[in-house]
Scaffold this motif. Structure first.
Motif, PDB file in Angstrom:
ATOM      1  N   ALA A   1       0.830  -1.199   0.000  1.00  0.00           N
ATOM      2  CA  ALA A   1       0.000   0.000   0.000  1.00  0.00           C
ATOM      3  C   ALA A   1       0.865   1.249   0.000  1.00  0.00           C
ATOM      4  O   ALA A   1       0.572   2.204  -0.717  1.00  0.00           O
ATOM      5  CB  ALA A   1      -0.929  -0.014   1.209  1.00  0.00           C
ATOM      6  N   SER A   2       1.933   1.260   0.788  1.00  0.00           N
ATOM      7  CA  SER A   2       2.815   2.427   0.828  1.00  0.00           C
ATOM      8  C   SER A   2       3.436   2.678  -0.527  1.00  0.00           C
ATOM      9  O   SER A   2       3.520   3.809  -0.975  1.00  0.00           O
ATOM     10  CB  SER A   2       3.926   2.217   1.859  1.00  0.00           C
ATOM     11  N   THR A   3       3.884   1.632  -1.175  1.00  0.00           N
ATOM     12  CA  THR A   3       4.511   1.782  -2.477  1.00  0.00           C
ATOM     13  C   THR A   3       3.483   2.248  -3.509  1.00  0.00           C
ATOM     14  O   THR A   3       3.782   3.121  -4.312  1.00  0.00           O
ATOM     15  CB  THR A   3       5.143   0.444  -2.906  1.00  0.00           C
ATOM     16  N   ALA A   4       2.300   1.693  -3.482  1.00  0.00           N
ATOM     17  CA  ALA A   4       1.244   2.114  -4.401  1.00  0.00           C
ATOM     18  C   ALA A   4       0.865   3.563  -4.124  1.00  0.00           C
ATOM     19  O   ALA A   4       0.704   4.355  -5.050  1.00  0.00           O
ATOM     20  CB  ALA A   4       0.032   1.202  -4.280  1.00  0.00           C
ATOM     21  N   GLU A   5       0.730   3.914  -2.846  1.00  0.00           N
ATOM     22  CA  GLU A   5       0.374   5.290  -2.512  1.00  0.00           C
ATOM     23  C   GLU A   5       1.436   6.257  -3.012  1.00  0.00           C
ATOM     24  O   GLU A   5       1.109   7.311  -3.570  1.00  0.00           O
ATOM     25  CB  GLU A   5       0.193   5.462  -1.009  1.00  0.00           C
ATOM     26  N   ALA A   6       2.696   5.924  -2.837  1.00  0.00           N
ATOM     27  CA  ALA A   6       3.779   6.782  -3.318  1.00  0.00           C
ATOM     28  C   ALA A   6       3.694   6.938  -4.837  1.00  0.00           C
ATOM     29  O   ALA A   6       3.890   8.034  -5.373  1.00  0.00           O
ATOM     30  CB  ALA A   6       5.136   6.213  -2.904  1.00  0.00           C
ATOM     31  N   ALA A   7       3.370   5.860  -5.523  1.00  0.00           N
ATOM     32  CA  ALA A   7       3.244   5.916  -6.984  1.00  0.00           C
ATOM     33  C   ALA A   7       2.059   6.787  -7.396  1.00  0.00           C
ATOM     34  O   ALA A   7       2.160   7.582  -8.341  1.00  0.00           O
ATOM     35  CB  ALA A   7       3.102   4.503  -7.547  1.00  0.00           C
ATOM     36  N   TYR A   8       0.928   6.653  -6.690  1.00  0.00           N
ATOM     37  CA  TYR A   8      -0.235   7.494  -6.989  1.00  0.00           C
ATOM     38  C   TYR A   8       0.087   8.970  -6.745  1.00  0.00           C
ATOM     39  O   TYR A   8      -0.260   9.831  -7.541  1.00  0.00           O
ATOM     40  CB  TYR A   8      -1.440   7.100  -6.130  1.00  0.00           C
ATOM     41  N   ARG A   9       0.745   9.258  -5.639  1.00  0.00           N
ATOM     42  CA  ARG A   9       1.098  10.649  -5.332  1.00  0.00           C
ATOM     43  C   ARG A   9       2.036  11.230  -6.393  1.00  0.00           C
ATOM     44  O   ARG A   9       1.869  12.371  -6.811  1.00  0.00           O
ATOM     45  CB  ARG A   9       1.719  10.752  -3.941  1.00  0.00           C
ATOM     46  N   ALA A  10       2.999  10.444  -6.828  1.00  0.00           N
ATOM     47  CA  ALA A  10       3.923  10.909  -7.870  1.00  0.00           C
ATOM     48  C   ALA A  10       3.170  11.182  -9.176  1.00  0.00           C
ATOM     49  O   ALA A  10       3.436  12.179  -9.854  1.00  0.00           O
ATOM     50  CB  ALA A  10       5.039   9.880  -8.084  1.00  0.00           C
TER      51      ALA A  10
ATOM     52  N   MET B   1       0.013  12.052  -9.482  1.00  0.00           N
ATOM     53  CA  MET B   1      -0.773  13.275  -9.311  1.00  0.00           C
ATOM     54  C   MET B   1       0.129  14.512  -9.344  1.00  0.00           C
ATOM     55  O   MET B   1      -0.251  15.537  -9.907  1.00  0.00           O
ATOM     56  CB  MET B   1      -1.555  13.234  -7.993  1.00  0.00           C
ATOM     57  N   ASP B   2       1.310  14.408  -8.761  1.00  0.00           N
ATOM     58  CA  ASP B   2       2.245  15.534  -8.790  1.00  0.00           C
ATOM     59  C   ASP B   2       2.652  15.871 -10.223  1.00  0.00           C
ATOM     60  O   ASP B   2       2.760  17.040 -10.584  1.00  0.00           O
ATOM     61  CB  ASP B   2       3.492  15.230  -7.954  1.00  0.00           C
ATOM     62  N   ARG B   3       2.885  14.845 -11.052  1.00  0.00           N
ATOM     63  CA  ARG B   3       3.254  15.078 -12.455  1.00  0.00           C
ATOM     64  C   ARG B   3       2.107  15.720 -13.232  1.00  0.00           C
ATOM     65  O   ARG B   3       2.328  16.504 -14.142  1.00  0.00           O
ATOM     66  CB  ARG B   3       3.642  13.763 -13.136  1.00  0.00           C
ATOM     67  N   MET B   4       0.882  15.385 -12.891  1.00  0.00           N
ATOM     68  CA  MET B   4      -0.290  15.862 -13.622  1.00  0.00           C
ATOM     69  C   MET B   4      -0.664  17.298 -13.258  1.00  0.00           C
ATOM     70  O   MET B   4      -1.072  18.072 -14.124  1.00  0.00           O
ATOM     71  CB  MET B   4      -1.482  14.951 -13.333  1.00  0.00           C
ATOM     72  N   HIS B   5      -0.545  17.651 -12.006  1.00  0.00           N
ATOM     73  CA  HIS B   5      -1.158  18.878 -11.496  1.00  0.00           C
ATOM     74  C   HIS B   5      -0.683  20.154 -12.199  1.00  0.00           C
ATOM     75  O   HIS B   5      -1.520  20.909 -12.710  1.00  0.00           O
ATOM     76  CB  HIS B   5      -0.940  18.989  -9.983  1.00  0.00           C
ATOM     77  N   ASP B   6       0.603  20.433 -12.225  1.00  0.00           N
ATOM     78  CA  ASP B   6       1.078  21.693 -12.803  1.00  0.00           C
ATOM     79  C   ASP B   6       0.734  21.839 -14.286  1.00  0.00           C
ATOM     80  O   ASP B   6       0.206  22.867 -14.695  1.00  0.00           O
ATOM     81  CB  ASP B   6       2.577  21.870 -12.567  1.00  0.00           C
ATOM     82  N   PRO B   7       1.001  20.817 -15.122  1.00  0.00           N
ATOM     83  CA  PRO B   7       0.631  20.963 -16.536  1.00  0.00           C
ATOM     84  C   PRO B   7      -0.871  21.159 -16.750  1.00  0.00           C
ATOM     85  O   PRO B   7      -1.293  21.916 -17.620  1.00  0.00           O
ATOM     86  CB  PRO B   7       1.109  19.663 -17.180  1.00  0.00           C
ATOM     87  N   MET B   8      -1.682  20.487 -15.933  1.00  0.00           N
ATOM     88  CA  MET B   8      -3.133  20.639 -16.058  1.00  0.00           C
ATOM     89  C   MET B   8      -3.545  22.067 -15.701  1.00  0.00           C
ATOM     90  O   MET B   8      -4.325  22.692 -16.426  1.00  0.00           O
ATOM     91  CB  MET B   8      -3.842  19.640 -15.145  1.00  0.00           C
ATOM     92  N   MET B   9      -3.009  22.585 -14.612  1.00  0.00           N
ATOM     93  CA  MET B   9      -3.358  23.942 -14.189  1.00  0.00           C
ATOM     94  C   MET B   9      -2.855  24.990 -15.189  1.00  0.00           C
ATOM     95  O   MET B   9      -3.537  25.984 -15.441  1.00  0.00           O
ATOM     96  CB  MET B   9      -2.810  24.216 -12.786  1.00  0.00           C
TER      97      MET B   9
ATOM     98  N   VAL C   1      -4.170   7.514 -17.038  1.00  0.00           N
ATOM     99  CA  VAL C   1      -3.376   6.396 -17.573  1.00  0.00           C
ATOM    100  C   VAL C   1      -2.341   5.959 -16.545  1.00  0.00           C
ATOM    101  O   VAL C   1      -2.183   4.765 -16.268  1.00  0.00           O
ATOM    102  CB  VAL C   1      -2.692   6.788 -18.907  1.00  0.00           C
ATOM    103  N   ASP C   2      -1.648   6.928 -15.962  1.00  0.00           N
ATOM    104  CA  ASP C   2      -0.631   6.608 -14.962  1.00  0.00           C
ATOM    105  C   ASP C   2      -1.236   5.881 -13.765  1.00  0.00           C
ATOM    106  O   ASP C   2      -0.667   4.894 -13.277  1.00  0.00           O
ATOM    107  CB  ASP C   2       0.078   7.877 -14.493  1.00  0.00           C
ATOM    108  N   MET C   3      -2.401   6.337 -13.289  1.00  0.00           N
ATOM    109  CA  MET C   3      -3.060   5.676 -12.160  1.00  0.00           C
ATOM    110  C   MET C   3      -3.497   4.255 -12.535  1.00  0.00           C
ATOM    111  O   MET C   3      -3.376   3.326 -11.730  1.00  0.00           O
ATOM    112  CB  MET C   3      -4.263   6.484 -11.688  1.00  0.00           C
ATOM    113  N   ALA C   4      -3.998   4.093 -13.743  1.00  0.00           N
ATOM    114  CA  ALA C   4      -4.422   2.768 -14.184  1.00  0.00           C
ATOM    115  C   ALA C   4      -3.230   1.813 -14.254  1.00  0.00           C
ATOM    116  O   ALA C   4      -3.345   0.638 -13.885  1.00  0.00           O
ATOM    117  CB  ALA C   4      -5.113   2.872 -15.544  1.00  0.00           C
ATOM    118  N   GLU C   5      -2.095   2.316 -14.702  1.00  0.00           N
ATOM    119  CA  GLU C   5      -0.901   1.475 -14.752  1.00  0.00           C
ATOM    120  C   GLU C   5      -0.448   1.081 -13.349  1.00  0.00           C
ATOM    121  O   GLU C   5       0.043  -0.030 -13.135  1.00  0.00           O
ATOM    122  CB  GLU C   5       0.212   2.191 -15.518  1.00  0.00           C
ATOM    123  N   ILE C   6      -0.642   1.970 -12.385  1.00  0.00           N
ATOM    124  CA  ILE C   6      -0.271   1.664 -11.000  1.00  0.00           C
ATOM    125  C   ILE C   6      -1.151   0.553 -10.441  1.00  0.00           C
ATOM    126  O   ILE C   6      -0.656  -0.379  -9.799  1.00  0.00           O
ATOM    127  CB  ILE C   6      -0.350   2.935 -10.129  1.00  0.00           C
ATOM    128  N   VAL C   7      -2.465   0.619 -10.702  1.00  0.00           N
ATOM    129  CA  VAL C   7      -3.332  -0.440 -10.171  1.00  0.00           C
ATOM    130  C   VAL C   7      -3.040  -1.764 -10.872  1.00  0.00           C
ATOM    131  O   VAL C   7      -3.136  -2.829 -10.253  1.00  0.00           O
ATOM    132  CB  VAL C   7      -4.831  -0.066 -10.229  1.00  0.00           C
TER     133      VAL C   7
END
Length: 133
Positions: A45-54, A56-64, A88-94
């Motif tokens: 879970a920790s590793t998955a959470e870290a991947a999800y957070r990363a 989201m971090d990659r997505m946020h600035d370009p989206m804004m 896509v990134d989140m789907a690859e993580i799951v």
């Protein structure tokens, strides 16, 4: 230290140990009577959470940045491309960490659909002579 840099040092150490996975950093002194290393559900879970957070971090600035465009149509496309890539990134993580076959099915469908739509939006930008994000 407080704020961002204090937290950054607390998480990554004074040397900026960014290569270490989040689950490999301890939040307290190890106790041999209650070991909790990188194994089991919590580690996954920790590793998955870290991947999800990363992701989201990659997505946020370009989206804004994309939605800040003055033209609403262009803002939509420029915001949706990184948003779709985030999906896509989140789907690859799951697919990597998840176990539920139904979620894996959803993830594959999301990857296929979002990639197709990203391509269509990039083509729209190209036709309008708008620089690609």
């Amino acid at each position: 230290m407080t704020g961002y840099w204090g937290l950054h040092i607390a998480i990554y150490g004074i040397e900026g140990n960014a290569g270490t996975l989040a689950g490999e950093r301890l939040t307290h002194t190890p106790n041999p009577e209650h070991p909790h290393g990188m194994h089991g559900t919590a580690a996954t879970a920790s590793t998955a959470e870290a991947a999800y957070r990363a992701a989201m971090d990659r997505m946020h600035d370009p989206m804004m940045q994309g939605i800040a465009n003055a033209d609403p149509d262009t803002a939509f496309v420029l915001g949706m491309i990184p948003h779709h890539q985030g999906a896509v990134d989140m789907a690859e993580i799951v697919l990597k960490f998840g176990k539920d076959t139904r979620n894996q099915h959803f993830a594959r469908e999301i990857i296929n659909t979002q990639r197709r739509e990203i391509g269509e939006m990039r083509e729209w930008l190209k036709q309008k002579n708008i620089p690609q994000p």
